[in-house]
Design a protein around this motif. Structure first.
Motif, mmCIF file in Angstrom:
data_model
loop_
_atom_site.group_PDB
_atom_site.id
_atom_site.type_symbol
_atom_site.label_atom_id
_atom_site.label_comp_id
_atom_site.label_asym_id
_atom_site.label_seq_id
_atom_site.Cartn_x
_atom_site.Cartn_y
_atom_site.Cartn_z
ATOM 1 N N VAL A 122 -11.790 3.601 -29.832
ATOM 2 C CA VAL A 122 -10.769 2.686 -29.314
ATOM 3 C C VAL A 122 -10.878 2.595 -27.795
ATOM 4 N N ILE A 123 -11.107 3.728 -27.148
ATOM 5 C CA ILE A 123 -11.229 3.706 -25.685
ATOM 6 C C ILE A 123 -12.441 2.864 -25.251
ATOM 7 N N GLU A 124 -13.531 2.927 -25.995
ATOM 8 C CA GLU A 124 -14.698 2.090 -25.674
ATOM 9 C C GLU A 124 -14.382 0.611 -25.881
ATOM 10 N N ALA A 125 -13.627 0.301 -26.923
ATOM 11 C CA ALA A 125 -13.248 -1.095 -27.168
ATOM 12 C C ALA A 125 -12.363 -1.621 -26.038
ATOM 13 N N ILE A 126 -11.437 -0.800 -25.577
ATOM 14 C CA ILE A 126 -10.572 -1.204 -24.458
ATOM 15 C C ILE A 126 -11.419 -1.398 -23.206
ATOM 16 N N ASN A 127 -12.314 -0.444 -22.921
ATOM 17 C CA ASN A 127 -13.169 -0.558 -21.733
ATOM 18 C C ASN A 127 -14.051 -1.798 -21.793
ATOM 19 N N ARG A 128 -14.546 -2.101 -22.972
ATOM 20 C CA ARG A 128 -15.386 -3.296 -23.155
ATOM 21 C C ARG A 128 -14.602 -4.540 -22.723
ATOM 22 N N GLN A 129 -13.351 -4.612 -23.139
ATOM 23 C CA GLN A 129 -12.542 -5.784 -22.795
ATOM 24 C C GLN A 129 -12.029 -5.709 -21.357
ATOM 25 N N LEU A 130 -11.907 -4.504 -20.830
ATOM 26 C CA LEU A 130 -11.499 -4.367 -19.429
ATOM 27 C C LEU A 130 -12.598 -4.851 -18.489
ATOM 28 N N ALA A 131 -13.800 -4.959 -18.990
ATOM 29 C CA ALA A 131 -14.888 -5.586 -18.233
ATOM 30 C C ALA A 131 -14.955 -7.084 -18.534
ATOM 31 N N HIS A 132 -14.763 -7.444 -19.798
ATOM 32 C CA HIS A 132 -14.930 -8.837 -20.237
ATOM 33 C C HIS A 132 -13.837 -9.768 -19.698
ATOM 34 N N TYR A 133 -12.579 -9.417 -19.879
ATOM 35 C CA TYR A 133 -11.499 -10.315 -19.469
ATOM 36 C C TYR A 133 -11.445 -10.509 -17.948
ATOM 37 N N PRO A 134 -11.518 -9.437 -17.138
ATOM 38 C CA PRO A 134 -11.543 -9.667 -15.688
ATOM 39 C C PRO A 134 -12.759 -10.478 -15.222
ATOM 40 N N TYR A 135 -13.883 -10.354 -15.909
ATOM 41 C CA TYR A 135 -15.061 -11.170 -15.584
ATOM 42 C C TYR A 135 -14.697 -12.645 -15.680
ATOM 43 N N GLY A 192 -14.159 -6.416 -35.311
ATOM 44 C CA GLY A 192 -13.606 -7.191 -34.201
ATOM 45 C C GLY A 192 -14.173 -8.584 -34.070
ATOM 46 N N GLU A 193 -15.262 -8.854 -34.739
ATOM 47 C CA GLU A 193 -15.813 -10.219 -34.776
ATOM 48 C C GLU A 193 -15.455 -10.788 -36.144
ATOM 49 N N LYS A 194 -14.330 -11.481 -36.201
ATOM 50 C CA LYS A 194 -13.798 -11.968 -37.471
ATOM 51 C C LYS A 194 -14.647 -13.095 -38.046
ATOM 52 N N GLU A 195 -14.686 -13.147 -39.377
ATOM 53 C CA GLU A 195 -15.414 -14.218 -40.064
ATOM 54 C C GLU A 195 -14.842 -15.582 -39.718
ATOM 55 N N TRP A 196 -13.539 -15.649 -39.475
ATOM 56 C CA TRP A 196 -12.890 -16.927 -39.184
ATOM 57 C C TRP A 196 -13.099 -17.395 -37.748
ATOM 58 N N ILE A 199 -17.118 -3.568 -33.720
ATOM 59 C CA ILE A 199 -17.243 -4.911 -33.140
ATOM 60 C C ILE A 199 -18.671 -5.350 -33.393
ATOM 61 N N ARG A 200 -18.817 -6.436 -34.152
ATOM 62 C CA ARG A 200 -20.134 -6.928 -34.567
ATOM 63 C C ARG A 200 -20.956 -5.817 -35.224
ATOM 64 N N ASN A 201 -20.264 -5.056 -36.030
ATOM 65 C CA ASN A 201 -20.877 -3.988 -36.805
ATOM 66 C C ASN A 201 -21.361 -2.812 -35.951
ATOM 67 N N GLU A 202 -20.964 -2.767 -34.690
ATOM 68 C CA GLU A 202 -21.287 -1.647 -33.806
ATOM 69 C C GLU A 202 -20.067 -0.747 -33.681
ATOM 70 N N LYS A 203 -20.306 0.546 -33.829
ATOM 71 C CA LYS A 203 -19.252 1.555 -33.754
ATOM 72 C C LYS A 203 -18.763 1.699 -32.310
ATOM 73 N N HIS A 204 -17.435 1.723 -32.148
ATOM 74 C CA HIS A 204 -16.790 1.961 -30.859
ATOM 75 C C HIS A 204 -15.597 2.882 -31.078
#
Length: 179
Positions: free
Chosen positions: A125-138, A68-72, A118-123
């Protein structure tokens, strides 16, 4: 409806709500207000939008096949003031959300337990969604707060208006329960 179906529907609704909230805040501002920073360490609304978009494009492009952390992605450049117009800002905004929603709305309940990185950390899919459900509303909260400060007394509330909770509740409770 399974719990996984319910979760996906809830997540979709929450993300749509926060996208709309951000847009309502942005749309209250004059174009020049989108580029105001209160000090060197603060980000303008335009910069916050650029960051959210960069995050979305990185996280949700090739979601199941690459980190999820792309080289580009150049995250640091997301905090440089390069957006110059509201039109350009909205292109960034929509490009990120379109990428994200394309993936989110294509997910199947059985994919929620699959593993992504994401950044080489295992998630899951539900954890990835939850991560962004905290990040974007922040960050959208930052946009709303900043917009409210910039509009001052001309701000149009995005929720229940100050000192109007009773009126709002009376209206809601006078209606039939909604499913």
């Amino acid at each position: 409806m399974s719990i996984s179906d319910s979760y996906l529907e809830s997540a979709k609704s929450q993300f749509i709500y926060y996208k709309t909230l951000g847009e309502k805040a942005i749309n209250q501002l004059a174009e020049e207000q989108l580029f105001i920073s209160t000090n060197e360490d603060s980000n303008s609304i335009a910069t916050i939008v650029k960051h959210i978009s960069g995050n979305m494009l990185s996280r949700w492009t090739d979601f199941f096949t690459s980190d999820g952390e792309k080289e580009w992605r150049n995250r640091d450049s997301e905090f440089e003031e390069t957006i110059k117009t509201k039109e350009e800002l909205m292109i960034f905004w929509n490009k990120g959300w379109d990428c994200f929603f394309e993936l989110l709305f294509s997910l199947k309940p059985e994919q929620l337990s699959e593993i992504i990185y994401i950044r080489n950390e295992k998630h899951t899919v539900i954890e990835a969604i939850n991560r962004q459900l905290a990040h974007y509303p922040y960050h959208i909260g930052q946009i709303v707060f900043y917009a409210k400060q910039l509009k001052n007394s001309e701000w149009e509330s995005l929720s229940i208006k100050k000192n109007k909770s009773k009126n709002y509740n009376d209206e809601k409770f006078s209606q039939d329960k909604k499913a």
